[in-house]
Design an enzyme around this catalytic site. Structure first.
Site, mmCIF file in Angstrom:
data_model
loop_
_atom_site.group_PDB
_atom_site.id
_atom_site.type_symbol
_atom_site.label_atom_id
_atom_site.label_comp_id
_atom_site.label_asym_id
_atom_site.label_seq_id
_atom_site.Cartn_x
_atom_site.Cartn_y
_atom_site.Cartn_z
ATOM 1 N N ARG A 67 2.041 -2.407 -2.206
ATOM 2 C CA ARG A 67 1.296 -2.369 -3.476
ATOM 3 C C ARG A 67 -0.131 -2.832 -3.206
ATOM 4 O O ARG A 67 -0.375 -3.585 -2.246
ATOM 5 C CB ARG A 67 1.982 -3.322 -4.462
ATOM 6 C CG ARG A 67 1.489 -3.227 -5.875
ATOM 7 C CD ARG A 67 2.239 -4.188 -6.781
ATOM 8 N NE ARG A 67 1.982 -3.880 -8.168
ATOM 9 C CZ ARG A 67 2.397 -4.619 -9.188
ATOM 10 N NH1 ARG A 67 3.115 -5.703 -8.974
ATOM 11 N NH2 ARG A 67 2.115 -4.264 -10.425
ATOM 12 N N HIS A 102 12.019 -9.735 2.878
ATOM 13 C CA HIS A 102 10.557 -9.815 2.810
ATOM 14 C C HIS A 102 9.980 -10.126 4.197
ATOM 15 O O HIS A 102 8.780 -10.310 4.349
ATOM 16 C CB HIS A 102 10.117 -10.934 1.862
ATOM 17 C CG HIS A 102 10.432 -10.673 0.417
ATOM 18 N ND1 HIS A 102 10.176 -9.475 -0.207
ATOM 19 C CD2 HIS A 102 10.973 -11.473 -0.538
ATOM 20 C CE1 HIS A 102 10.552 -9.554 -1.476
ATOM 21 N NE2 HIS A 102 11.045 -10.751 -1.698
ATOM 22 N N TYR A 118 3.744 1.476 -4.495
ATOM 23 C CA TYR A 118 4.035 1.245 -5.919
ATOM 24 C C TYR A 118 3.207 2.192 -6.799
ATOM 25 O O TYR A 118 3.714 2.792 -7.740
ATOM 26 C CB TYR A 118 3.702 -0.226 -6.242
ATOM 27 C CG TYR A 118 4.047 -0.669 -7.639
ATOM 28 C CD1 TYR A 118 5.273 -1.264 -7.918
ATOM 29 C CD2 TYR A 118 3.139 -0.525 -8.686
ATOM 30 C CE1 TYR A 118 5.592 -1.687 -9.199
ATOM 31 C CE2 TYR A 118 3.442 -0.945 -9.969
ATOM 32 C CZ TYR A 118 4.668 -1.529 -10.224
ATOM 33 O OH TYR A 118 4.974 -1.947 -11.495
ATOM 34 N N ARG A 166 7.583 -8.254 -15.596
ATOM 35 C CA ARG A 166 6.459 -8.779 -16.362
ATOM 36 C C ARG A 166 5.780 -7.634 -17.079
ATOM 37 O O ARG A 166 6.078 -7.326 -18.207
ATOM 38 C CB ARG A 166 5.495 -9.544 -15.423
ATOM 39 C CG ARG A 166 4.446 -10.370 -16.147
ATOM 40 C CD ARG A 166 3.491 -11.014 -15.151
ATOM 41 N NE ARG A 166 2.737 -10.050 -14.379
ATOM 42 C CZ ARG A 166 1.548 -9.558 -14.721
ATOM 43 N NH1 ARG A 166 0.969 -9.981 -15.821
ATOM 44 N NH2 ARG A 166 0.931 -8.666 -13.955
ATOM 45 N N THR A 211 9.861 -4.583 -5.240
ATOM 46 C CA THR A 211 11.192 -4.690 -4.635
ATOM 47 C C THR A 211 12.300 -4.356 -5.646
ATOM 48 O O THR A 211 13.226 -3.598 -5.345
ATOM 49 C CB THR A 211 11.429 -6.147 -4.146
ATOM 50 O OG1 THR A 211 10.201 -6.671 -3.646
ATOM 51 C CG2 THR A 211 12.520 -6.223 -3.122
#
Ligand code: A3P
Length: 279
Positions: free
Chosen positions: A113, A91, A175, A242, A28
């Site tokens: 993804r 979402h 993704y 991350r 996102t």
């Protein structure tokens, strides 16, 4: 104050709104940054003027699903915004979108993804904000579908099917394809948004600029994303950045867990024509 129900039925997207949809942890943040940077090309700004230097991408796309009665979100929704489109995010599964959105001419972009990386990313996210819990529990929730905005498969397949029914209004991205074919995918996204790049050299330069400005390494290192907070949800901005890679699940899931998810994926995607691979 308006009730949530009233706001939902009264909220009228504009035809030039772009609603960015995703299951959590599927990209996102990246999608918002890409769309923002595509729209910003018209502003012809310099890098020091880029608002992403001061704001987490999520602040540029008000969420339709939670807290949308908060002053901050209402202000953003009422804001006429830049000419040619506001970015909104959700979402929510497609069948839970307000009818005013589903029946509007507004464009929808979904980013999907592969399930194992989504699960692992989500596990890390909740570990950070709720405190540590074992990956076995994350696998259990994922497979049983008991998740915020879940179940995962139904959420993704809803948008996939709608993108096949209405390809001019609903774009489905992955993704992994964004990682593997970034230029091609950004061109596809921009054309869908009504802002196609030229096929000439200056078009290539613009695509490069959008990708550079939206890149994981750039955004992760910005001060705002290292130490800032997304006030709407009181979430540290660094929880959105991350590793940013494909296949990180291999470091966390046992072969048995992977096998269980693969079997579920096969079952849930059977007959849909959709694949969610981690190539
Ligand atoms: P990982 O946890 O696998 O690293 P969302 O934005 O939907 O919350 O998804 C978060 C995931 O997207 C995280 O995946 C995060 O690192 C990754 N991500 C965030 N910004 C990104 C970017 N600009 N490019 C690629 N991946 C990004």
């Amino acid at each position: 104050m308006q009730s949530m129900k009233a706001f939902r039925s009264e909220f009228q997207p504009r035809n030039d709104d772009i609603l960015l949809t995703s299951f959590p942890k599927t990209g996102t943040t990246w999608l918002i940054a890409l769309c923002h940077n595509i729209l910003s090309l018209d502003d012809d700004g310099k890098e020091e003027d880029d608002v992403l230097k001061k704001m987490n991408p999520h602040e540029l796309a008000p969420p339709l699903d939670v807290n949308f009665l908060s002053d901050q979100v209402q202000d953003l929704l009422l804001d006429p915004g830049r000419s040619g489109g506001r970015l909104l995010q959700t979402h929510l599964p497609y069948n839970c979108l307000p009818e005013s959105v589903r029946n509007s001419g507004c464009k929808i972009v979904h980013v999907a993804r592969n399930p194992k990386d989504t699960l692992v990313s989500m596990w890390h996210f909740y570990n950070k904000i709720l405190g540590p819990f074992p990956v076995e529990r994350a696998v259990e929730s994922f497979c049983s579908g008991v998740l915020p905005w879940g179940p995962f498969y139904e959420n993704v397949v809803g948008y996939w099917e709608e993108s096949n029914r209405r390809p001019k209004e609903v774009l489905f991205l992955k993704y992994e394809e964004l990682c593997r074919y970034p230029e091609e995918q950004v061109r596809k996204l921009a054309s869908f948004m009504g802002r196609p790049f030229s096929s000439m050299e200056d078009g290539d330069a613009e695509v490069g600029k959008v990708l550079r400005y939206s890149s994981f390494n750039r955004l992760k290192e910005l001060e705002v994303n290292k130490n800032g907070v997304w006030e709407l949800h009181r979430l540290p901005n660094n929880t959105f950045f991350r590793k940013g890679t494909v296949g990180d699940w291999k470091s966390y899931l046992t072969p048995q867990m992977a096998e269980r998810i693969d079997q579920l994926t096969q079952l849930k995607l059977q007959g849909t024509g959709l694949s969610l691979d981690d190539f």
